[in-house]
Scaffold this active site. Structure first.
Site, PDB file in Angstrom:
ATOM      1  CG  LEU A 126      -2.018   0.937   1.088  1.00 51.10           C
ATOM      2  CD1 LEU A 126      -3.140   0.472   0.262  1.00 51.10           C
ATOM      3  CD2 LEU A 126      -2.915   0.973   2.828  1.00 51.10           C
TER       4      LEU A 126
ATOM      5  NE  ARG B 156       7.525   6.190 -12.854  1.00 51.45           N
ATOM      6  CZ  ARG B 156       8.109   5.219 -12.138  1.00 51.45           C
ATOM      7  NH1 ARG B 156       9.584   5.468 -11.817  1.00 51.45           N
ATOM      8  NH2 ARG B 156       7.575   4.217 -11.300  1.00 51.45           N
TER       9      ARG B 156
ATOM     10  N   GLY C 271      19.589  10.732 -18.980  1.00 48.10           N
ATOM     11  CA  GLY C 271      18.479  11.244 -19.188  1.00 48.10           C
ATOM     12  C   GLY C 271      18.731  12.443 -17.935  1.00 48.10           C
TER      13      GLY C 271
ATOM     14  CG  ASP D 252       2.364   7.627 -12.725  1.00 51.51           C
ATOM     15  OD1 ASP D 252       1.792   8.698 -12.427  1.00 51.51           O
ATOM     16  OD2 ASP D 252       3.616   7.237 -12.128  1.00 51.51           O
TER      17      ASP D 252
ATOM     18  CG  HIS E 270       9.954  42.561   3.788  1.00 49.17           C
ATOM     19  ND1 HIS E 270      10.919  42.138   2.787  1.00 49.17           N
ATOM     20  CD2 HIS E 270      11.011  43.548   4.898  1.00 49.17           C
ATOM     21  CE1 HIS E 270      11.949  42.928   2.857  1.00 49.17           C
ATOM     22  NE2 HIS E 270      12.196  43.558   4.114  1.00 49.17           N
TER      23      HIS E 270
END
Length: 476
Positions: free
Chosen positions: A38, A282, A189, A322, A455
């Site tokens: 998992l 991938r 790569g 993916d 700031h």
């Protein structure tokens, strides 16, 4: 007896477990089928372990620069305990893994550890979508869901002709568990993974060479981002060879390491290093899922889906993450999970375009972007205007001693719309969230510029670059 549920999810990575939790929260019964652990690639072989290594490398590099901050290290000696680096990484992964397991129990989500295969119409169901599960203990189960979500993720693409052994020649999966740090490395790569590994290993003291086929690093990102990171890496001794082609037939492994041949601009180079890391993209995990038993189609290793609803060729079978290609990021998969669940629940859906999902690079300095690159915006025909401000103008960057980088904004000069934001610099991966919110709310640059930023902070980079579009930057 078969397990009957509302939704079966194949794959327990970020997309899979997010879909499961959202469905369970809506009162639906859910089963996750995960062949490994998992959490998927992100937790065990990607996002989390790699960022742990990057953090250790950053700390080591920072200590090495301590003298510049007035801090003296006794005898000036620091070293890396690689075993402790790995132990820390594994401890973080284990903690998050246990957290996910608890989350599944909390929402009463059943997790089956095994290989899933979708079957066609059968005695279990008049339509395809029932799932035969070969469990890890050798037993089997059949799951009969009303809906299926395929969330099987991806794996590193391999180059044919290389003798991968996981040590001398490896992908990022194996490299995460290297028992020692290489003294030198060839990284094939120059995309996100290649740049992150180059940054991390160079910070640890490894001699790094990047080999990229395109004419620059990060070829899919804004040209200025690739140039800035190349400058930063070269400053730390990283050798970058672009417009280069690796000759896989010329790669050899010996007792002294890896020998490789690279052709660049008509010249053949012979390169040597202790190891080689291949990071060339991938590919989706779509094999052996039983897709041939359905009307679900795939192309070039990715499941084809409706780009809006994420339904496949079978309306009750969705695919996310993916395995559908596109932008392959954990948070993209999580977003797609929400879209798929909302659609099957009959809710209003809105899928964000891939280009409007934040993209992050956890190198040193960090980089992040969202929206159109300058070149792509021009190619789309937008009348554009841009502004770019260096991080070195920020008081907080000077205090931190991290002045490399810039903030860049691309806007539509006709409508005033914000088209893209590109950041290189300290904490860029955190700063990009403001641009993501601006895109969601359809804010124009002057609205971001009018927002009060504290700031001194690095977030002032966002305010200043937006104001700079109209010549109103306070520090530009």
């Amino acid at each position: 007896m078969p397990i009957e549920v509302d939704i079966a999810i194949i794959g327990g990575g970020p997309g899979g477990y997010t879909a499961a939790v959202r469905a369970a929260q809506a009162g639906r019964s859910v089963v996750i089928i995960e062949r490994d652990k998992l959490g998927g690639t992100c937790l065990h072989r990607g996002c989390i372990p790699s960022k742990s290594l990057l953090r250790s490398a950053e700390v080591y590099a920072t200590i090495g620069e301590a003298a510049a901050y007035g801090v003296t290290i006794p005898e000036g000696k620091i070293s890396v305990n690689w075993n402790t680096v790995l132990q820390r990484k594994n401890s973080i992964v284990d903690q998050l893994f246990r957290g996910l397991q608890a989350l599944m129990k909390q929402h009463r989500i059943e997790v089956l550890n095994g290989n899933a295969r979708i079957i066609g119409p059968s005695i279990f169901s008049p339509r395809s979508g029932a799932i035969a599960v070969e469990l890890a203990d050798g037993e089997s189960e059949t799951v009969v869901p009303k809906n299926v979500i395929i969330a099987t993720g991806s794996r590193p693409r391999r180059l044919d002709g290389l003798a991968y052994d996981g040590v001398n020649i490896a992908t990022s999966d194996e490299a995460l568990d290297w028992p020692s740090r290489p003294s030198s490395i060839l990284i094939i790569g120059g995309g996100v993974i290649g740049v992150e590994w180059a940054s991390m290993l160079s910070d640890f003291g490894t001699e790094v060479t990047i080999i990229e086929t395109a004419d620059r690093l990060l070829p899919t990102e804004d040209k200025d981002m690739g140039a800035e990171l190349a400058k930063a890496l070269r400053k730390r001794g990283v050798k970058i060879i672009t417009s280069a082609s690796l000759q896989t037939a010329g790669c050899k492994v010996s007792d002294t390491g890896v020998q490789a041949e690279v052709i660049t601009k008509g010249e053949t180079l012979s390169l040597n290093a202790e190891r080689m890391l291949v990071s060339v993209g991938r590919q989706g995990n779509v094999e052996n899922l039983g897709l041939e038993n359905t009307d679900v189609k795939s192309d070039k290793g990715f499941v084809l889906v409706n780009p809006i609803t994420l339904q496949s060729g079978e309306s009750h079978i969705y695919a996310i993450g993916d395995c559908i290609g596109g932008i392959q990021l954990a948070h993209a998969a999580m977003h797609e999970a929400s879209v798929a669940i909302d659609h099957l629940l009959g809710r209003k859906i809105s899928r964000t375009a891939d280009r409007d999902i934040p993209r992050c690079i956890y190198s040193r300095p960090e980089a992040a972007s969202i929206g159109w690159t300058e070149a792509d915006a021009k190619a789309q025909g937008f009348p554009i205007r841009t502004a770019k401000l260096p991080f070195r103008i920020l008081g907080k960057a000077l205090v931190y001693g991290e002045v490399e980088g810039f903030a860049k904004v691309v806007a539509d000069s006709a409508s005033g719309d914000l088209l893209g934001v590109h950041l290189v610099g300290a904490h860029a991966t955190e700063l990009i969230a403001e641009a993501s919110l601006a895109k969601l709310l359809d804010a124009v640059p002057w609205e971001v510029g009018r927002t009060i930023h504290p700031h001194p902070t690095l977030s002032e980079a966002m305010q200043e670059v937006m104001l700079a579009l109209d010549g109103g930057a306070s520090h530009g």
